[in-house]
Design a protein around this motif. Structure first.
Motif, PDB file in Angstrom:
ATOM      1  N   PRO B  84     -47.651 -75.856  57.818  1.00  0.00           N
ATOM      2  CA  PRO B  84     -47.829 -74.572  59.274  1.00  0.00           C
ATOM      3  C   PRO B  84     -48.612 -73.555  58.883  1.00  0.00           C
ATOM      4  O   PRO B  84     -49.046 -72.897  59.561  1.00  0.00           O
ATOM      5  N   TRP B  85     -48.305 -73.221  57.469  1.00  0.00           N
ATOM      6  CA  TRP B  85     -48.815 -71.807  56.921  1.00  0.00           C
ATOM      7  C   TRP B  85     -49.863 -71.758  55.969  1.00  0.00           C
ATOM      8  O   TRP B  85     -50.527 -70.560  55.537  1.00  0.00           O
ATOM      9  N   GLY B  86     -50.458 -72.950  55.743  1.00  0.00           N
ATOM     10  CA  GLY B  86     -51.578 -72.907  55.002  1.00  0.00           C
ATOM     11  C   GLY B  86     -51.534 -72.973  53.393  1.00  0.00           C
ATOM     12  O   GLY B  86     -50.235 -72.757  52.881  1.00  0.00           O
ATOM     13  N   THR B  87     -52.560 -73.354  52.691  1.00  0.00           N
ATOM     14  CA  THR B  87     -52.467 -73.651  51.420  1.00  0.00           C
ATOM     15  C   THR B  87     -51.936 -72.523  50.562  1.00  0.00           C
ATOM     16  O   THR B  87     -51.059 -72.671  49.468  1.00  0.00           O
ATOM     17  N   ARG B  88     -52.389 -71.451  50.798  1.00  0.00           N
ATOM     18  CA  ARG B  88     -52.011 -70.148  50.016  1.00  0.00           C
ATOM     19  C   ARG B  88     -50.467 -70.041  49.913  1.00  0.00           C
ATOM     20  O   ARG B  88     -49.915 -69.620  48.890  1.00  0.00           O
ATOM     21  N   ILE B  89     -49.752 -70.102  51.042  1.00  0.00           N
ATOM     22  CA  ILE B  89     -48.595 -69.544  51.478  1.00  0.00           C
ATOM     23  C   ILE B  89     -47.552 -70.655  50.788  1.00  0.00           C
ATOM     24  O   ILE B  89     -46.784 -70.692  50.107  1.00  0.00           O
ATOM     25  N   GLY B  90     -48.282 -72.009  50.863  1.00  0.00           N
ATOM     26  CA  GLY B  90     -47.570 -73.437  50.232  1.00  0.00           C
ATOM     27  C   GLY B  90     -47.532 -72.816  48.836  1.00  0.00           C
ATOM     28  O   GLY B  90     -46.531 -73.412  48.048  1.00  0.00           O
ATOM     29  N   VAL B  91     -48.682 -72.556  48.139  1.00  0.00           N
ATOM     30  CA  VAL B  91     -48.486 -72.434  46.705  1.00  0.00           C
ATOM     31  C   VAL B  91     -47.725 -71.298  46.172  1.00  0.00           C
ATOM     32  O   VAL B  91     -46.898 -71.428  45.213  1.00  0.00           O
ATOM     33  N   VAL B  92     -47.772 -70.138  47.066  1.00  0.00           N
ATOM     34  CA  VAL B  92     -46.718 -69.188  46.523  1.00  0.00           C
ATOM     35  C   VAL B  92     -45.342 -69.562  46.603  1.00  0.00           C
ATOM     36  O   VAL B  92     -44.591 -69.161  45.990  1.00  0.00           O
ATOM     37  N   LEU B  93     -44.675 -70.134  47.834  1.00  0.00           N
ATOM     38  CA  LEU B  93     -43.487 -70.498  48.000  1.00  0.00           C
ATOM     39  C   LEU B  93     -43.141 -71.764  46.952  1.00  0.00           C
ATOM     40  O   LEU B  93     -41.931 -71.738  46.316  1.00  0.00           O
ATOM     41  N   GLY B  94     -44.034 -72.535  46.518  1.00  0.00           N
ATOM     42  CA  GLY B  94     -44.029 -73.458  45.475  1.00  0.00           C
ATOM     43  C   GLY B  94     -43.699 -72.613  44.209  1.00  0.00           C
ATOM     44  O   GLY B  94     -42.750 -72.996  43.451  1.00  0.00           O
TER      45      GLY B  94
END
Lengths: 44, 193
Positions: B84-94
């Motif tokens: 839902p939130w895009g690659t950048r936020i996904g990387v940050v949350l990971g």
């Protein structure tokens, strides 16, 4: 996170559960009212 | 360590403002969230040391808290968040999920496996700061203080820029993040074992 092997609560169990409720639910909810940029607005 | 993880997530919010705070907080606790059910069904385990209390524990969370297991869980968490939130936020949350393993590495005794299930019986990792509980608690307090300060500063700045919401709400939230961190650390330290 620490737990009793008999399932009874200890300090870290209590702190973990309280932490989840406070930070994820309460503060997470209140924070959503601040004017942060929204996550679903993709850049570009 | 419990409170320190939340403090780190608050600090990340200051620089990655599009990431929802609740998601950052959930990410930082994700390995422990998964540990709960695995412990309940006997797949992961812990053993209290005789003194009991803060940090006096050996944890064999060989799936959720192994180096490779934590990395896999971080990638999965980030991949789901990216939908839902895009690659950048996904990387940050990971990355925030994996930060849990790094902070635990500092405090745990050498009980953290490298491969899931402690495959290959490789040497276990952990710098053992829990052996010095005052130092460990001070480290957690420092992470809470820095994280909540960075969050508060970003919240105030963002609110002033937007000009719509009263700044008092940002002050309140900054205080709440710090206060909740101190309360959680206090529970960890002082609730009887």
């Amino acid at each position: 996170m620490q737990r009793h092997t008999n399932g009874a609560e200890r300090g870290s169990d209590v702190s973990f559960i309280v932490g989840l409720i406070l930070f994820v639910v309460v503060i997470g909810y209140l924070d959503a009212g601040l004017p942060w940029p929204r996550p679903w607005k993709r850049e570009g | 360590m419990v409170a320190g993880h939340f403090g780190l997530a608050a600090g990340v919010k200051a620089t990655e403002q599009r990431a929802p705070l609740w998601a950052l907080m959930l990410a930082t606790a994700w390995l422990d969230v998964l540990f709960g059910p695995l412990f309940a069904i006997g797949i992961e385990d812990l053993r209290m040391l005789p003194r009991g209390g803060y940090g006096n524990v050996i944890i064999h969370a060989d799936y959720t808290h192994s180096l490779v297991g934590a990395a896999i869980l971080a990638v999965l968490f980030g991949a789901v968040a990216a939908i839902p939130w895009g690659t950048r936020i996904g990387v940050v949350l990971g990355a925030v999920v994996f930060s849990h393993w790094l902070l635990d590495l500092v405090v745990h005794r050498a009980d953290m496996a490298i491969l899931p299930g402690n495959l290959g019986d490789l040497p276990r990792l952990g710098f053992g700061l829990w052996r010095a509980p005052v130092a460990s608690a001070l480290l957690e307090l420092a992470i809470i203080a820095v994280g909540s300060y960075l969050y508060w500063r970003a919240a105030v700045t963002r609110t002033r820029e937007a000009g719509a919401t009263p700044v008092g709400r940002a002050h309140l939230l900054g205080a709440l993040v710090f206060g909740a961190g101190v309360v959680v650390l206090g529970l960890d330290l002082f609730v009887p074992a």
